[in-house]
Design a protein around this motif. Structure first.
Motif, PDB file in Angstrom:
ATOM      1  N   SER A  25      -4.153 -31.027  23.743  1.00  0.00           N
ATOM      2  CA  SER A  25      -5.306 -31.265  24.614  1.00  0.00           C
ATOM      3  C   SER A  25      -5.387 -30.189  25.681  1.00  0.00           C
ATOM      4  CB  SER A  25      -5.176 -32.629  25.284  1.00  0.00           C
ATOM      5  OG  SER A  25      -5.265 -33.651  24.322  1.00  0.00           O
ATOM      6  N   ASN A  52      -9.420 -34.840  30.407  1.00  0.00           N
ATOM      7  CA  ASN A  52      -8.614 -34.460  29.248  1.00  0.00           C
ATOM      8  C   ASN A  52      -9.552 -34.326  28.058  1.00  0.00           C
ATOM      9  OD1 ASN A  52      -6.869 -34.188  27.112  1.00  0.00           O
ATOM     10  ND2 ASN A  52      -5.559 -35.903  27.686  1.00  0.00           N
ATOM     11  N   THR A  56      -5.043 -35.746  22.387  1.00  0.00           N
ATOM     12  CA  THR A  56      -3.727 -36.272  22.748  1.00  0.00           C
ATOM     13  C   THR A  56      -3.618 -36.455  24.259  1.00  0.00           C
ATOM     14  OG1 THR A  56      -2.794 -34.054  22.944  1.00  0.00           O
ATOM     15  CG2 THR A  56      -2.610 -35.122  20.788  1.00  0.00           C
ATOM     16  N   THR A  57      -2.645 -37.224  24.644  1.00  0.00           N
ATOM     17  CA  THR A  57      -2.370 -37.463  26.061  1.00  0.00           C
ATOM     18  C   THR A  57      -1.639 -36.265  26.645  1.00  0.00           C
ATOM     19  OG1 THR A  57      -2.198 -39.827  25.628  1.00  0.00           O
ATOM     20  CG2 THR A  57      -1.182 -39.033  27.641  1.00  0.00           C
ATOM     21  N   TYR A  59       0.845 -34.922  29.840  1.00  0.00           N
ATOM     22  CA  TYR A  59       1.898 -35.541  30.637  1.00  0.00           C
ATOM     23  C   TYR A  59       2.228 -34.699  31.860  1.00  0.00           C
ATOM     24  CZ  TYR A  59       2.496 -38.435  26.529  1.00  0.00           C
ATOM     25  OH  TYR A  59       2.267 -39.304  25.495  1.00  0.00           O
ATOM     26  N   ARG A  87       0.651 -39.393  33.316  1.00  0.00           N
ATOM     27  CA  ARG A  87      -0.090 -39.064  32.094  1.00  0.00           C
ATOM     28  C   ARG A  87      -1.585 -39.184  32.315  1.00  0.00           C
ATOM     29  NH1 ARG A  87       1.211 -43.120  27.615  1.00  0.00           N
ATOM     30  NH2 ARG A  87       3.311 -42.536  28.166  1.00  0.00           N
ATOM     31  N   ASN A  89      -4.632 -39.888  29.512  1.00  0.00           N
ATOM     32  CA  ASN A  89      -4.897 -40.160  28.095  1.00  0.00           C
ATOM     33  C   ASN A  89      -5.998 -39.268  27.535  1.00  0.00           C
ATOM     34  OD1 ASN A  89      -2.948 -42.168  28.035  1.00  0.00           O
ATOM     35  ND2 ASN A  89      -4.399 -43.742  28.654  1.00  0.00           N
ATOM     36  N   ALA A  90      -6.035 -39.165  26.216  1.00  0.00           N
ATOM     37  CA  ALA A  90      -7.026 -38.342  25.514  1.00  0.00           C
ATOM     38  C   ALA A  90      -8.437 -38.832  25.835  1.00  0.00           C
ATOM     39  CB  ALA A  90      -6.778 -38.398  24.021  1.00  0.00           C
ATOM     40  N   ALA A  92      -9.874 -39.150  28.572  1.00  0.00           N
ATOM     41  CA  ALA A  92      -9.990 -39.870  29.847  1.00  0.00           C
ATOM     42  C   ALA A  92     -10.284 -38.896  30.977  1.00  0.00           C
ATOM     43  CB  ALA A  92      -8.701 -40.627  30.136  1.00  0.00           C
ATOM     44  N   SER A 120       1.609 -32.053  25.449  1.00  0.00           N
ATOM     45  CA  SER A 120       2.019 -33.198  24.647  1.00  0.00           C
ATOM     46  C   SER A 120       3.486 -33.474  24.907  1.00  0.00           C
ATOM     47  CB  SER A 120       1.784 -32.935  23.160  1.00  0.00           C
ATOM     48  OG  SER A 120       2.624 -31.884  22.718  1.00  0.00           O
TER      49      SER A 120
END
Length: 195
Positions: A25, A52, A56-57, A59, A87, A89-90, A92, A120
């Motif tokens: 991401s 994002n 993927t999230t 971190y 984190r 999120n994808a 978000a 990731s």
């Protein structure tokens, strides 16, 4: 308006062409001031937006903008200029608000905020991105702001008090002269009727 459209266009281009790995991401960061005018010793709000864009999230997100607002020039009232999130999120988005008060007037330069994150859990490399910036801003003195934007009620009351003699005195003279003339005309009419 132009900057918002340019930012949206750049975001779309980055999403379309910028991702090299489908598993990772990318974080987009915006920075804007909510207030229209910045005034010395009056609070103003900075809004950071983090988005994002990937599947993927991300971190260990860390936003740092302390270099844009030095402690000797700004007082931090609400929030922090160095924020951390575990984190994001994808797909978000996240909004971070900071309220500051400038201690000095004049031109101030606000550069971009620096955001570091990991793309990731697998990729532990720290990525760095920069927010948008609003550049040089003019911070007015409180006196200048009041002069330009306050209601000036006291000024209007004083103006009315000083201007009223110029209006009332001539009106009084006219009214007195009119009364004398009407009394004289009435007296002449009554003396003609008596004859």
């Amino acid at each position: 308006m132009f900057f918002e459209r340019a930012l949206i266009f750049l975001t779309i281009l980055s999403v379309a062409f910028g991702q090299t790995d489908d598993e990772e991401s990318f974080l987009f960061v915006t920075k804007q001031t909510i207030n229209r005018f910045l005034v010395q010793n009056k609070e103003f709000t900075i809004k950071y937006g983090l988005y994002n864009s990937g599947p993927t999230t991300v971190y260990n997100v860390h936003l740092d903008d302390a270099h844009s607002f030095p402690i000797d020039q700004y007082e931090l009232l609400v929030g922090t200029l160095s924020a951390k999130w575990e984190r994001l999120n994808a797909g978000a988005n996240l909004t971070h608000i900071v309220v500051l008060k400038p201690k000095q007037s004049g031109i101030s330069n606000s550069t971009c905020a620096i955001v570091t994150y990991q793309k990731s859990e697998k990729n532990t490399d720290v990525q760095k991105t920069y927010s948008s910036e609003f550049g040089d801003v003019y911070i007015m003195t409180s006196r200048e702001y009041d002069r330009r934007f306050s209601s000036h009620i006291i000024d209007w009351v004083l103006f009315t008090a000083m201007a009223s003699p110029c209006i009332v005195f001539p009106f009084f003279l006219w009214f007195k002269s009119k009364s004398k003339y009407e009394a004289l005309v009435t007296k002449e009419k009554s003396s003609k009727k008596a004859q």
